[in-house]
Design a protein around this motif. Structure first.
Motif, PDB file in Angstrom:
ATOM      1  N   ASP A 155     -25.457  -8.044 -86.660  1.00  8.35           N
ATOM      2  CA  ASP A 155     -25.036  -6.661 -86.486  1.00  8.35           C
ATOM      3  C   ASP A 155     -24.958  -6.291 -85.012  1.00  8.35           C
ATOM      4  OD1 ASP A 155     -24.260  -4.109 -87.413  1.00  8.35           O
ATOM      5  OD2 ASP A 155     -26.302  -3.366 -87.230  1.00  8.35           O
ATOM      6  N   LEU A 156     -25.958  -6.687 -84.237  1.00  6.00           N
ATOM      7  CA  LEU A 156     -25.909  -6.415 -82.800  1.00  6.00           C
ATOM      8  C   LEU A 156     -24.757  -7.166 -82.137  1.00  6.00           C
ATOM      9  CD1 LEU A 156     -29.723  -6.569 -81.901  1.00  6.00           C
ATOM     10  CD2 LEU A 156     -28.273  -4.525 -81.980  1.00  6.00           C
ATOM     11  N   ASP A 157     -24.495  -8.363 -82.579  1.00  7.02           N
ATOM     12  CA  ASP A 157     -23.403  -9.164 -82.020  1.00  7.02           C
ATOM     13  C   ASP A 157     -22.059  -8.482 -82.212  1.00  7.02           C
ATOM     14  OD1 ASP A 157     -22.167 -11.369 -80.800  1.00  7.02           O
ATOM     15  OD2 ASP A 157     -21.943 -12.417 -82.709  1.00  7.02           O
ATOM     16  N   GLN A 158     -21.779  -8.027 -83.448  1.00  2.86           N
ATOM     17  CA  GLN A 158     -20.488  -7.397 -83.705  1.00  2.86           C
ATOM     18  C   GLN A 158     -20.370  -6.060 -82.983  1.00  2.86           C
ATOM     19  OE1 GLN A 158     -19.578  -4.548 -85.625  1.00  2.86           O
ATOM     20  NE2 GLN A 158     -21.695  -3.931 -86.065  1.00  2.86           N
ATOM     21  N   ALA A 159     -21.494  -5.328 -82.854  1.00  2.00           N
ATOM     22  CA  ALA A 159     -21.457  -4.042 -82.163  1.00  2.00           C
ATOM     23  C   ALA A 159     -21.213  -4.223 -80.663  1.00  2.00           C
ATOM     24  CB  ALA A 159     -22.782  -3.292 -82.382  1.00  2.00           C
ATOM     25  N   MET A 160     -21.833  -5.234 -80.066  1.00  2.00           N
ATOM     26  CA  MET A 160     -21.612  -5.485 -78.652  1.00  2.00           C
ATOM     27  C   MET A 160     -20.201  -5.997 -78.399  1.00  2.00           C
ATOM     28  SD  MET A 160     -25.204  -6.856 -77.008  1.00  2.00           S
ATOM     29  CE  MET A 160     -25.420  -8.282 -78.060  1.00  2.00           C
ATOM     30  N   ALA A 161     -19.664  -6.760 -79.342  1.00  2.00           N
ATOM     31  CA  ALA A 161     -18.274  -7.242 -79.216  1.00  2.00           C
ATOM     32  C   ALA A 161     -17.301  -6.063 -79.187  1.00  2.00           C
ATOM     33  CB  ALA A 161     -17.936  -8.182 -80.372  1.00  2.00           C
ATOM     34  N   LYS A 162     -17.527  -5.075 -80.030  1.00  2.74           N
ATOM     35  CA  LYS A 162     -16.669  -3.896 -80.035  1.00  2.74           C
ATOM     36  C   LYS A 162     -16.845  -3.062 -78.769  1.00  2.74           C
ATOM     37  CE  LYS A 162     -16.688  -3.425 -85.102  1.00  2.74           C
ATOM     38  NZ  LYS A 162     -17.205  -2.613 -86.238  1.00  2.74           N
ATOM     39  N   ALA A 163     -18.048  -3.025 -78.250  1.00  9.25           N
ATOM     40  CA  ALA A 163     -18.353  -2.161 -77.112  1.00  9.25           C
ATOM     41  C   ALA A 163     -17.916  -2.762 -75.788  1.00  9.25           C
ATOM     42  CB  ALA A 163     -19.858  -1.888 -77.073  1.00  9.25           C
ATOM     43  N   MET A 164     -17.845  -4.100 -75.718  1.00 12.22           N
ATOM     44  CA  MET A 164     -17.662  -4.735 -74.409  1.00 12.22           C
ATOM     45  C   MET A 164     -16.484  -5.710 -74.433  1.00 12.22           C
ATOM     46  SD  MET A 164     -21.698  -5.320 -73.556  1.00 12.22           S
ATOM     47  CE  MET A 164     -21.379  -5.837 -71.867  1.00 12.22           C
TER      48      MET A 164
END
Length: 428
Positions: free
Chosen positions: A419-428
């Motif tokens: 979940d953190l991986d996909q959220a950081m991918a969207k953010a950065m």
């Protein structure tokens, strides 16, 4: 039961709880009532004179709430405890017997933002002062003390960064200057940290967090070690001088090791009214029954998530004290051998904007201003829990604008990482 040699896992289920004498019910009932019938006029007078322990009115004592107080005192190794309506209420009530107008406390800069605000602004209305200091600078801590200092206050594992406090070192200073050491043990819980065994005088909790563990109710608790010598000086007149409301009774002389606890009930709850509701106590009692099991999973998950974040190129830093790279790793291993908790922050290379985007992109993590839940939680402290602080205070507290705070729950750790991986991918 607090004086028996039972282990922690047994105490978290049985301490304070007895079969209901009326029905035989094994689980502690919710005593949802306000008043209690006296046996006769003499019985009532004895209760009001503090000559006999019992129930008068649920603002003071309630059987469900008292069961929880006894259980938490047992888990912390204290002689008594007072439950309150919230963790913030517990902090004010913990200070109330110690302070007079013009007195001060020495407080760690690494505290929950709401506590910093409470100590910076609100307690000034009582004529009290908080002197903030980095508690790693032990010389600076001691240098702040003067004749009006009445306590040292710190968190065992600090919110938000997961910094671990050297409680024995602070206890030595408190002993030299003759004041209580108050430790907020909310983020660690008594399973990971027992401050009284390290020299703390008083322990406070937001029971809302790990002790309850399910995000359902608000509450607080103050645990008394029973080890402070109130009669050693004239600094604490509420404990040593005659109390007019009880015909000149002196708490320290009358109640000995239980003096602070009795003052918390007979004066604190009576006059401040920061009372825990029976329903809240009941749900927290249920939570305590699985505390050790949950904390083991919290810690294991936090170690896995923090290790993954530390290796990710999008992450600037991770504050988790359970990582070998942490400046507090050795201290955590020495003082908190069961683990460094599950609360920590990590800084994104994308700064403030990236943090906001991550918060808006998580799917499994919940964007919640709480911690210690079975569910994993995320928040941007600089814009929420620590928003009222100055930039300098935010930095000192470990709540820089580029940091996100995580409270790791008990889910599958691989799912949390994904979940953190996909959220950081969207953010950065």
């Amino acid at each position: 039961m607090a004086e028996t040699p039972y282990g922690f896992d047994t105490l978290q289920i049985h301490a304070g709880a007895r079969p209901d004498p009326a029905t035989g019910a094994r689980q502690t009932p919710i005593y949802q009532n306000s008043g209690y019938v006296f046996r006769d006029a003499d019985h009532a007078a004895a209760l009001f004179n503090l000559q006999e322990v019992g129930y008068i009115y649920s603002r003071l004592t309630n059987p469900t709430v008292m069961t929880l107080a006894e259980r938490i005192a047992s888990l912390e190794g204290g002689v008594g405890a007072v439950c309150t309506s919230s963790g913030h209420a517990a902090q004010i009530m913990a200070l109330f017997p110690l302070m007079q107008p013009g007195d001060n406390i020495i407080a760690s800069t690494r505290l929950y933002g709401g506590t910093v605000t409470q100590f910076t602004h609100t307690i000034r209305r009582f004529g009290w002062e908080a002197r903030f200091v980095d508690t790693d600078d032990l010389a600076a801590v001691e240098a702040l003390a003067d004749g009006r200092t009445r306590a040292i206050f710190a968190e065992s594992i600090a919110n938000p960064g997961g910094y671990v406090t050297d409680i024995p070192a602070l206890a030595e200073i408190a002993g030299r200057i003759g004041v209580p050491l108050i430790i907020d043990n909310t983020s660690a819980s008594p399973y990971l940290c027992r401050p009284i065994e390290m020299g703390a005088t008083i322990v406070v909790h937001s029971t809302t967090k790990f002790l309850t563990g399910n995000g359902t109710v608000i509450g607080g608790c103050i645990v008394d070690s029973g080890k402070f010598d109130w009669l050693a000086s004239d600094r604490f007149p509420s404990m040593t001088e005659p109390e007019p409301a009880y015909h000149g009774l002196k708490f320290a002389e009358t109640f000995g090791p239980m003096a602070y606890t009795f003052h918390g009930i007979a004066i604190g709850l009576r006059d401040l009214g920061m009372t825990m509701a029976p329903q809240n106590a009941f749900l927290t009692l249920l939570g305590t029954e699985t505390l050790s099991l949950r904390m083991q999973k919290h810690v294991a998950n936090a170690e896995a998530v923090a290790a993954w974040l530390e290796k990710d190129d999008r992450v600037e830093s991770v504050t988790y004290a359970g990582l070998a790279s942490s400046p507090w790793y050795d201290r955590a291993k020495r003082l908190y051998p069961r683990g460094a908790g599950s609360l920590f922050t990590f800084a994104l290379k994308g700064g403030y904007d990236a943090c906001v985007k991550v918060v808006n992109s998580v799917e499994l993590f919940s964007h919640v201003a709480n911690l210690g839940d079975a569910r994993s939680l995320i928040i941007h402290s600089a814009s929420t829990t620590h928003r009222q602080l100055t930039p300098e205070q935010q930095k000192a507290a470990g709540a820089d604008p580029s940091m996100l705070r995580l409270s790791i729950g008990i889910e599958d750790p691989a799912d949390l990482i994904n979940d953190l991986d996909q959220a950081m991918a969207k953010a950065m």
